[in-house]
Enzyme design. Structure first.
Site, PDB file in Angstrom:
ATOM      1  N   LYS A  95       0.832  -1.216   0.000  1.00 54.54           N
ATOM      2  CA  LYS A  95       0.000   0.000   0.000  1.00 54.54           C
ATOM      3  C   LYS A  95       0.866   1.266   0.000  1.00 54.54           C
ATOM      4  O   LYS A  95       0.684   2.150  -0.822  1.00 54.54           O
ATOM      5  CB  LYS A  95      -0.924   0.020   1.239  1.00 54.54           C
ATOM      6  CG  LYS A  95      -1.824  -1.194   1.356  1.00 54.54           C
ATOM      7  CD  LYS A  95      -2.718  -1.120   2.572  1.00 54.54           C
ATOM      8  CE  LYS A  95      -2.010  -1.163   3.911  1.00 54.54           C
ATOM      9  NZ  LYS A  95      -1.295  -2.444   4.185  1.00 54.54           N
ATOM     10  N   ARG A 136     -10.138   0.664   8.266  1.00 53.47           N
ATOM     11  CA  ARG A 136      -9.702  -0.681   8.624  1.00 53.47           C
ATOM     12  C   ARG A 136     -10.778  -1.458   9.356  1.00 53.47           C
ATOM     13  O   ARG A 136     -10.577  -2.626   9.682  1.00 53.47           O
ATOM     14  CB  ARG A 136      -8.504  -0.573   9.546  1.00 53.47           C
ATOM     15  CG  ARG A 136      -7.193  -0.839   8.831  1.00 53.47           C
ATOM     16  CD  ARG A 136      -6.145  -0.695   9.885  1.00 53.47           C
ATOM     17  NE  ARG A 136      -4.997  -1.462   9.641  1.00 53.47           N
ATOM     18  CZ  ARG A 136      -3.849  -0.948   9.207  1.00 53.47           C
ATOM     19  NH1 ARG A 136      -3.768   0.307   8.873  1.00 53.47           N
ATOM     20  NH2 ARG A 136      -2.808  -1.711   9.092  1.00 53.47           N
ATOM     21  N   ARG A 167      -0.735  -8.995  13.103  1.00 54.14           N
ATOM     22  CA  ARG A 167      -1.313  -7.968  12.216  1.00 54.14           C
ATOM     23  C   ARG A 167      -2.093  -8.630  11.088  1.00 54.14           C
ATOM     24  O   ARG A 167      -3.152  -8.154  10.684  1.00 54.14           O
ATOM     25  CB  ARG A 167      -0.189  -7.081  11.657  1.00 54.14           C
ATOM     26  CG  ARG A 167       0.380  -6.131  12.701  1.00 54.14           C
ATOM     27  CD  ARG A 167       1.765  -5.646  12.334  1.00 54.14           C
ATOM     28  NE  ARG A 167       1.811  -4.899  11.094  1.00 54.14           N
ATOM     29  CZ  ARG A 167       2.937  -4.699  10.391  1.00 54.14           C
ATOM     30  NH1 ARG A 167       4.090  -5.165  10.834  1.00 54.14           N
ATOM     31  NH2 ARG A 167       2.897  -4.019   9.276  1.00 54.14           N
ATOM     32  N   ARG A 204      11.757  -5.396   5.173  1.00 52.86           N
ATOM     33  CA  ARG A 204      11.535  -3.962   4.906  1.00 52.86           C
ATOM     34  C   ARG A 204      12.483  -3.086   5.715  1.00 52.86           C
ATOM     35  O   ARG A 204      12.706  -3.315   6.896  1.00 52.86           O
ATOM     36  CB  ARG A 204      10.095  -3.582   5.253  1.00 52.86           C
ATOM     37  CG  ARG A 204       9.855  -2.071   5.135  1.00 52.86           C
ATOM     38  CD  ARG A 204       8.410  -1.709   5.128  1.00 52.86           C
ATOM     39  NE  ARG A 204       7.700  -2.152   6.311  1.00 52.86           N
ATOM     40  CZ  ARG A 204       6.389  -2.039   6.464  1.00 52.86           C
ATOM     41  NH1 ARG A 204       5.659  -1.507   5.504  1.00 52.86           N
ATOM     42  NH2 ARG A 204       5.801  -2.459   7.566  1.00 52.86           N
TER      43      ARG A 204
END
Ligand code: AP5
Length: 214
Positions: A23, A98, A168, A132
Site C-alpha cells: 500500500k 480498517r 497484524r 523492509r
C-alpha cells in the site's frame, strides 16, 4: 465504462490490503501522479510516537502488539486531517478505513471513488515485512527485493517482527471481509495481484484509475 467525470486530479482513493501488500510503496507513486495527499494513518501514528505525545504513547502499545487502535481515535484523526486544504482535490488513504465503523464514518463525510485492494500471499508478506527497511524521510527499501544503496541510513519498524506481523495479519483477515462487501456494493472495489513486480502492479493501478476517471 465511463464511471466518473471530474477534473484532473480530483479523485478520492483508498488503498487496501494486508500488512506488507504494498500500500505505502504504491501510494507514494499514485499520490505523485494525481497530485493528491498520501494520508497514511500508520505514518501519522508513528509520527506521534516519535514525538512522544499523549496519542503517541497510547498508539505505541497497540501498534507494538499488532492490534488496531480504537475507532474513535482514528475517526477523530481522519476528520481533522480531511479538513486540511490539500484534501480539496482529493486524497489517497493508506491504512484507512480498517473497520466497518471507520468505513461508515468516512461515508458520512466524503465519497471515495476507488478502493484498490492489493492481494498478496501470506508467505510473501512475511518475507517482505521482515526485509523492509525505511529511511528517516520515508523511502521504503527491502533487503531481499530492493536493497538500500550503500551508505543510506535505514531502520526497521518495531512492528516488523515475525510474531507481530502474524498478529497484524490475523487482525487484517478478521476485519477485512465486511469492508470489502461494503465497497463492492458501491461498485468501487478493484482487486489487483499485489505479488507481481512493482512496475507491473503500479501499471495495473494506473490503468484502473485512468480508464475509469476519463
Ligand atoms: P500501517 O502503518 O498502516 O501498517 P500496515 O497496514 O500493517 O501496512 P504496512 O505499512 O506494514 O504495509 P504496506 O502495505 O504499506 O507495505 P509496503 O508498501 O511498505 O499500520 C501500523 C499500525 O498502526 C497498525 O497495526 C495499527 O496498530 C495502527 N493503525 C494504522 N491505521 C489504523 C486504523 N485505520 N485503525 C486502527 N489502527 C490503525 O511494502 C512492504 C515491503 O514490501 C517493502 O519493503 C516494499 O519495498 C516491498 N514491496 C512492496 N511491494 C512490492 C512488490 N510489488 N515487489 C517487491 N517488493 C515489494
Amino acid at each position: 465504462m465511463v464511471k466518473f467525470i471530474f477534473k484532473e486530479c480530483d479523485v478520492n482513493i483508498i488503498m487496501m490490503g494486508a500488512p506488507g501488500a504494498g500500500k505505502g510503496t504504491h501510494a507514494k507513486e499514485i499520490s505523485k501522479k494525481y497530485q493528491i495527499p498520501h494520508i497514511s494513518t500508520g505514518d501519522i501514528l508513528r509520527d506521534e510516537v516519535k514525538k512522544s505525545t499523549k496519542l503517541g504513547k497510547t498508539a505505541k502499545s497497540y501498534m507494538d502488539s499488532g492490534k488496531l487502535l480504537p475507532d474513535d481515535i482514528i475517526i477523530e484523526i481522519i476528520k481533522y486531517r480531511l479538513q486540511r486544504d490539500d484534501c480539496k482535490n482529493g486524497y489517497l488513504f493508506d491504512g484507512f478505513p480498517r473497520t466497518i465503523a471507520q468505513a461508515e464514518m468516512l461515508d458520512t463525510v466524503s465519497d471515495p471513488d476507488f478502493v484498490i485492494y492489493l492481494k498478496c500471499p501470506d508467505d510473501l508478506i512475511i518475507k517482505r515485512l521482515t526485509g523492509r527497511r525505511i529511511t528517516k524521510d520515508g523511502k521504503i527499501y527491502n533487503i531481499y527485493f530492493d536493497p538500500p544503496p550503500q551508505g543510506v541510513e535505514v531502520y526497521q519498524r518495531d512492528d516488523d517482527k515475525e510474531e507481530t506481523i502474524r498478529e497484524r495479519l490475523r487482525v487484517f483477515y478478521d476485519t477485512f471481509s465486511p469492508i470489502m462487501d461494503f465497497y463492492k456494493k458501491k461498485d468501487i472495489f478493484y482487486e489487483i495481484k499485489g505479488d507481481d513486480d512493482r512496475d507491473v502492479v503500479l501499471e495495473q493501478i494506473f490503468r484502473i484509475l485512468d480508464h475509469n476517471k476519463t
